[in-house]
Motif scaffolding. Structure first.
Motif, short mmCIF file in Angstrom:
data_model
loop_
_atom_site.label_atom_id
_atom_site.label_comp_id
_atom_site.label_asym_id
_atom_site.label_seq_id
_atom_site.Cartn_x
_atom_site.Cartn_y
_atom_site.Cartn_z
N CYS A 81 0.87 -1.17 0.00
CA CYS A 81 0.00 0.00 0.00
C CYS A 81 0.91 1.23 0.00
O CYS A 81 1.81 1.33 0.84
CB CYS A 81 -0.89 -0.01 1.24
SG CYS A 81 -1.71 1.56 1.55
N LEU A 88 0.00 -5.54 0.12
CA LEU A 88 -1.29 -5.20 -0.48
C LEU A 88 -2.21 -6.42 -0.69
O LEU A 88 -3.40 -6.36 -0.43
CB LEU A 88 -1.02 -4.50 -1.81
CG LEU A 88 -2.09 -3.55 -2.35
CD1 LEU A 88 -2.61 -2.62 -1.28
CD2 LEU A 88 -1.51 -2.75 -3.50
N TRP A 89 -1.65 -7.53 -1.16
CA TRP A 89 -2.51 -8.63 -1.60
C TRP A 89 -3.27 -9.28 -0.44
O TRP A 89 -4.27 -9.94 -0.65
CB TRP A 89 -1.72 -9.65 -2.41
CG TRP A 89 -0.86 -10.59 -1.64
CD1 TRP A 89 0.38 -10.31 -1.14
CD2 TRP A 89 -1.14 -11.95 -1.28
NE1 TRP A 89 0.88 -11.41 -0.49
CE2 TRP A 89 -0.03 -12.43 -0.57
CE3 TRP A 89 -2.22 -12.80 -1.50
CZ2 TRP A 89 0.03 -13.73 -0.07
CZ3 TRP A 89 -2.15 -14.10 -1.00
CH2 TRP A 89 -1.04 -14.55 -0.29
N PRO A 93 -7.21 -5.08 -1.42
CA PRO A 93 -6.87 -3.97 -2.32
C PRO A 93 -8.10 -3.17 -2.72
O PRO A 93 -9.13 -3.74 -3.09
CB PRO A 93 -6.24 -4.67 -3.53
CG PRO A 93 -6.53 -6.12 -3.38
CD PRO A 93 -6.75 -6.38 -1.93
N THR A 94 -7.99 -1.86 -2.59
CA THR A 94 -9.12 -0.96 -2.77
C THR A 94 -8.70 0.19 -3.67
O THR A 94 -7.55 0.61 -3.63
CB THR A 94 -9.57 -0.44 -1.38
OG1 THR A 94 -9.88 -1.56 -0.56
CG2 THR A 94 -10.77 0.47 -1.47
N PHE A 115 -3.77 1.22 -6.32
CA PHE A 115 -4.50 0.44 -5.31
C PHE A 115 -3.92 0.71 -3.93
O PHE A 115 -2.72 0.90 -3.77
CB PHE A 115 -4.43 -1.05 -5.64
CG PHE A 115 -5.12 -1.38 -6.93
CD1 PHE A 115 -6.49 -1.64 -6.95
CD2 PHE A 115 -4.42 -1.41 -8.13
CE1 PHE A 115 -7.14 -1.92 -8.15
CE2 PHE A 115 -5.06 -1.69 -9.33
CZ PHE A 115 -6.41 -1.94 -9.34
N CYS A 117 -4.51 -0.23 0.56
CA CYS A 117 -5.17 -1.16 1.45
C CYS A 117 -6.53 -0.55 1.82
O CYS A 117 -6.73 0.66 1.70
CB CYS A 117 -4.32 -1.44 2.70
SG CYS A 117 -4.34 -0.12 3.91
N ALA A 184 -1.60 -6.30 -6.91
CA ALA A 184 -2.41 -5.96 -5.74
C ALA A 184 -3.09 -7.19 -5.16
O ALA A 184 -3.45 -7.20 -3.99
CB ALA A 184 -3.44 -4.90 -6.11
#
Ligand SMILES: [Zn+2]
Ligand SMILES: [Zn+2]
Length: 332
Positions: A81, A88-89, A93-94, A115, A117, A184
């Motif tokens: 992030c 991240l993964w 992921p947002t 992407f 968090c 991500a």
């Protein structure tokens, strides 16, 4: 059969049974990938198709030959992030998204390839809300957005996932976007992924991915599902015992997950990837492992597979351990 099922639901049962006994999930219907057809019918609320989608998606990517297309990923040097540097993964992921209405449906799509968090994206969203801006924006590139939204689960609704990443609403995902999304959602080393793509490693990596490419055999969806299955299997197995240079009994038991009493080349390749900390994106190291395994196969006449009996042979064990050690020491 699925075409007839649209008119007569009886055919759905037959399709479900065929899928259960191992029918291909990557066939086509008038040139349209079967899965894409099933998803389309489910999206149109065609009775029964929603129930068919789930087993389809569960199966997809499970019958890939691990010798031809290994799916081992390493959980180091993966994307973070950009705000809190959390991996991240594993942290939902947002992205910042826009909402578009079309065909009676509203669809969210990303505005850029950044992407975050889930926690950081939500905090940014609330901060921007308090500042009473009319629009929201991506904190990295300042592209404007309507909302923040987690990436849809590709294993539940692949079409939603595809639409989410179709930033221009053009019916295509460009390769850069696909790469950022992969980083991500999977433990992928960015540099290695770019090198592998430059080396022509994946059939789907050719500039852009259309929806048909995405759903097709060898397409991006199958690729992602195969890697997700591999990750889930690795968690189920737990850490492998180290590869001892004399007796492979414990090691064999660990890798013979289905208790078949034999390991094929693909399974041994997967095992040696773990022992030598090799990701399937490292084409040179994979090649080295394959050549080494082929030599062991010829030398000990393993045409029917590696059995428990073979594992009592100290020379064979030593050869496999030496191969793993050699590849572990190679530059990637
Ligand atoms: Zn964060
Ligand atoms: Zn951005």
């Amino acid at each position: 059969m699925l075409e007839r099922a649209v008119e007569d639901p009886q055919w759905l049962n037959a399709a479900r049974i065929l899928l259960h006994v191992g029918a291909s999930t990557t066939a086509t219907l008038h040139g349209q990938p079967l899965l894409s057809f099933v998803q389309e019918q489910a999206d149109n609320n065609q009775a029964g198709f929603n129930d068919l989608l789930e087993p389809f998606l569960r199966r997809l990517g499970q019958d890939i030959d691990p010798w031809v297309q290994p799916t081992a990923l390493l959980e180091d040097r993966t994307a973070e992030c950009p705000i809190c540097l959390e991996t991240l993964w594993t942290s939902t992921p947002t992205a910042f998204v826009k909402l578009v209405e079309g065909g009676g449906q509203s669809v969210f799509h990303v505005i850029c390839a950044h992407f975050f968090c889930f926690d950081c994206a939500s905090q940014q969203y609330m901060k921007q809300q308090q500042a009473q801006a009319n629009e929201y924006f991506c904190p990295t590139c300042r592209a404007t957005a309507h909302e923040v939204m987690p990436m849809p689960d590709i294993a539940v609704n692949p079409r939603l996932w595809f639409q989410f990443l179709d930033v221009n609403r053009s019916g295509e995902i460009d390769q850069n976007m696909a790469v950022q999304a992969l980083e991500a959602m999977l433990p992928i080393d960015t540099e290695r992924l770019h090198e592998s793509i430059a080396g022509g490693w994946a059939a789907w990596a050719k500039g852009h991915v259309t929806e048909n490419d995405f759903f097709s055999k060898g397409g991006l969806l199958e690729w992602i599902r195969a890697h997700q299955h591999d990750l889930a299997n690795a968690v189920k197995r737990g850490a492998a015992p180290s590869l001892p240079a004399d007796d492979l009994q414990d090691w064999f038991r660990h890798w013979d997950v289905e208790h078949r009493g034999t390991l094929d080349k693909g399974q041994v390749l997967r095992a040696l990837c773990e022992a030598s900390k090799t990701s399937s994106l490292e084409t040179r190291r994979i090649q080295e492992l394959k050549e080494g395994i082929t030599k062991v196969w010829d030398k000990y006449d393993l045409s029917l597979g590696l059995t428990r009996q073979h594992c009592k042979e100290p020379k064979l064990a030593a050869d496999l351990a030496a191969l793993a050690e050699k590849v572990a020491g190679m530059a990637s």
